[in-house]
Write an enzyme that holds these catalytic residues in place. Structure first.
Site, PDB file in Angstrom:
ATOM      1  N   ASP A   1       0.896  -1.146   0.000  1.00  0.00           N
ATOM      2  CA  ASP A   1       0.000   0.000   0.000  1.00  0.00           C
ATOM      3  C   ASP A   1       0.932   1.192   0.000  1.00  0.00           C
ATOM      4  OD1 ASP A   1      -1.496   2.253   0.931  1.00  0.00           O
ATOM      5  OD2 ASP A   1      -3.112   0.831   1.317  1.00  0.00           O
ATOM      6  N   HIS A   2       1.086   1.840  -1.153  1.00  0.00           N
ATOM      7  CA  HIS A   2       2.192   2.795  -1.238  1.00  0.00           C
ATOM      8  C   HIS A   2       2.001   4.007  -0.322  1.00  0.00           C
ATOM      9  CE1 HIS A   2      -0.324   4.919  -4.194  1.00  0.00           C
ATOM     10  NE2 HIS A   2       0.462   5.957  -4.019  1.00  0.00           N
TER      11      HIS A   2
ATOM     12  N   HIS B   1      -5.694   2.916   0.939  1.00  0.00           N
ATOM     13  CA  HIS B   1      -4.848   4.013   1.430  1.00  0.00           C
ATOM     14  C   HIS B   1      -5.482   4.796   2.587  1.00  0.00           C
ATOM     15  CE1 HIS B   1      -2.894   2.998  -2.200  1.00  0.00           C
ATOM     16  NE2 HIS B   1      -3.543   3.803  -3.015  1.00  0.00           N
TER      17      HIS B   1
HETATM   18  C1  BG6 Z   1      -3.509   4.733  -6.633  1.00  0.00           C
HETATM   19  C2  BG6 Z   1      -4.879   4.915  -7.200  1.00  0.00           C
HETATM   20  O1  BG6 Z   1      -3.468   3.647  -5.738  1.00  0.00           O
HETATM   21  O2  BG6 Z   1      -3.133   5.910  -5.942  1.00  0.00           O
HETATM   22  C3  BG6 Z   1      -4.970   6.140  -8.096  1.00  0.00           C
HETATM   23  O3  BG6 Z   1      -5.216   3.759  -7.957  1.00  0.00           O
HETATM   24  C4  BG6 Z   1      -4.465   7.346  -7.357  1.00  0.00           C
HETATM   25  O4  BG6 Z   1      -6.288   6.363  -8.564  1.00  0.00           O
HETATM   26  C5  BG6 Z   1      -3.110   7.070  -6.753  1.00  0.00           C
HETATM   27  O5  BG6 Z   1      -4.391   8.431  -8.281  1.00  0.00           O
HETATM   28  C6  BG6 Z   1      -2.676   8.229  -5.882  1.00  0.00           C
HETATM   29  O6  BG6 Z   1      -1.372   8.042  -5.439  1.00  0.00           O
HETATM   30  P1  BG6 Z   1      -0.474   9.289  -5.060  1.00  0.00           P
HETATM   31  O7  BG6 Z   1       0.739   8.698  -4.461  1.00  0.00           O
HETATM   32  O8  BG6 Z   1      -0.226  10.049  -6.322  1.00  0.00           O
HETATM   33  O9  BG6 Z   1      -1.293  10.106  -4.098  1.00  0.00           O
END
Ligand code: BG6
Length: 512
Positions: free
Chosen positions: A195-196, A259
């Site tokens: 989960d980044h 997230h």
């Molecule tokens: C992803 C989603 O997991 O996270 C995307 O699938 C979203 O829809 C993205 O835009 C957002 O990541 P970050 O790191 O740019 O906030």
């Protein structure tokens, strides 16, 4: 002077990453080109990659190693933070090779096995990290064939681990099924569900803020906190063909299930027994167990707002409405925005609403968590005219951009009159640490190589989160009279109904 004298090694919260061969399934895709390779290159450029790391890109298209590297280089030039340097790319790219195979072709995995053995026979580390970066419909095939080729079996010569990218299923039954398939191939301790958001530096700082500072934790409960807001705003819509995937997912499944509920857990969890992966994840699961379910249409309609953007203006450009986006069904009932009122029924949080909102095509990209403390009694200064409309104590954790933490408070305006104004104490990563934070994927890749699963989701966490989300999806999509789909013009802060959700509780969304 070193601005940060506490290094992770001193705090014993991390192991050293081991060298390994990283096999990326779905190596032709965006994730590999835009996130994984730039993250590895940045780590290599900083000297943070373990020596001898090798990368094997596994994908369907016919390509030579050189063609594969050239494609990666092109994107790396555009994307990598800190800039692309030919002299660093050249030695780095020599560690990358390409393996062509269909995901369903057993013979392709036998060839992979021989290739990995050969790498190990020529000085490779013996460790293998399999990264599922393909479309999720191939996860089953890939795992089955890895098992069939004996690639997941424990070996004396090194470890084997698997990294799985979201989505982890599309509801609870599919998440369970995926967890079962993974468990047939790799033990949970070798499974890393990315989960980044957990790799984002400010998200990691939430635990430190809470559990390394007595000041906040003493107030971190329903006696002092009025409510919490978690906002994730994006100005982007469905660019680059993204509508095809997004229209099958929607804001709730795409961002909230993973997230944003993860961020909520970090804010709401109890102090863990220790900083081990399971110590932390046990506490997050307890929060998820206490989410008040929304078991029927009435409770969903009362606590959740879904909406789609209509045409509007974002950053000065005219954009079309959600239903007119490329690859989106013109009659789509998928939400591009969602706002929720989440209650956590436990001792610490009883009566404190957590409001979550996520939307595409909002005015800007920003993710933040704000903790709104209760008002001081309305006597003395707070009884002065105007004090009532002034924000009280709000602690803001800016996840991105401009990462930092600020605390708002009321202050006396200089001069003879007793006049108040809200002021801010502000901590910014950029000024305090003199450098930008690493990308989430840099940290997470190193952690998977180090065998540290703290920042990865465990099977039961994923399933608990789905159980909560499934009730809402069910009310929206599987009932005769679902709650309505609201609208908001692209470039606005969301639908009126989301404002009303908070007005009903006597609160309003924070302006970002
Ligand atoms: C992803 C989603 O997991 O996270 C995307 O699938 C979203 O829809 C993205 O835009 C957002 O990541 P970050 O790191 O740019 O906030």
């Amino acid at each position: 002077m070193d601005p940060n004298p506490f290094h992770e090694d001193d705090l014993h919260i991390r192991n050293r990453p081991d060298s390994c061969t990283l096999v990326i399934f779905g190596a032709s895709g965006d994730l590999t080109h835009r996130k994984l390779i730039p993250a590895l290159y940045t780590l290599a450029a900083a000297g943070d990659l373990p020596a001898g790391l090798r990368v094997v890109g596994f994908a369907r298209r016919e390509k030579t190693d050189d063609e594969f590297r050239a494609g990666l280089e092109k994107l790396n030039r555009e994307i990598v933070r800190g800039g692309h340097q030919e002299k660093l790319w050249e030695p780095f790219s020599r560690s990358i090779e390409y393996h062509q195979s269909e995901f369903q072709d057993a013979e392709g995995y036998q060839r992979l096995r021989r290739r990995l053995d050969e790498i190990d026979a020529n000085g490779g580390s013996g460790n293998r990290l399999y990264y599922l970066a393909s479309a999720p419909e191939y996860f089953d095939d890939i795992l089955t064939h890895l098992r069939g080729a004996g690639l997941s079996e424990p070996r004396e010569s090194g470890w084997s681990r698997v990294v799985v990218e979201k989505p982890f299923g599309t509801d609870l039954p599919t998440a369970r099924q995926l967890n079962r398939i993974i468990a047939d191939t790799f033990p949970e301790r070798d499974t890393y569900r990315i989960d980044h958001y957990l790799g984002k530096e400010t998200a990691q700082n939430i635990m430190v803020l809470r559990f390394a500072n007595a000041l906040f934790e003493l107030l971190w409960n329903n006696r002092s906190i009025d409510h919490v807001q978690i906002t994730c705003a994006e100005h982007l819509g469905m660019e680059g063909g993204r509508g095809g995937y997004y229209d099958t997912a929607g804001a709730l499944r795409d961002m909230v299930q993973n997230h944003l509920l993860q961020l909520l857990c970090l804010i709401a969890m109890e102090p863990p027994a220790d900083l081990s992966a399971d110590g932390v994840r046990d506490e997050k699961v307890k929060v998820l167990k206490c989410l008040r379910p929304l078991p029927d249409i009435g409770s969903v309609a009362e606590n959740v707002v879904r909406a789609q953007y209509t045409q509007g203006t974002v950053n000065g450009s005219q954009v079309v409405g959600y239903r007119r986006e490329d690859r989106v069904n013109p009659g789509s009932m998928t939400e591009s925005y969602v706002a929720l009122r989440v209650m956590i029924d436990n001792w610490r949080w009883a009566g404190v609403p957590f409001y979550i909102r996520m939307g595409k095509r909002l005015p800007k990209k920003a993710t933040e968590i704000s903790i709104h403390f209760k008002e001081a009694p309305r006597v003395l200064f707070n009884a002065l005219p105007g004090a009532e409309d002034m924000p009280g104590n709000v602690l803001v954790i800016r996840i991105q951009p401009n990462e930092g933490i600020s605390l708002g408070m009321r202050s006396k305006l200089p001069g003879p009159a007793a006049r108040l104004q809200t002021v801010k104490m502000d901590f910014q990563y950029r000024t305090s640490f003199g450098k930008s934070s690493p990308e989430a994927y840099e940290r997470l890749l190193l952690d998977a190589m180090a065998g540290d699963a703290t920042l990865f989701a465990r099977d039961d966490e994923v399933e608990r989160a789905w159980a909560y989300i499934d009730d809402i999806e069910h009310a929206w999509h599987r009932t005769g009279s679902p709650p309505k789909m609201a609208e908001y013009p692209a470039g606005s802060w969301g639908p009126r109904e989301a404002d009303e959700l908070l007005h009903r509780d006597g609160k309003k969304w924070r302006r970002l």
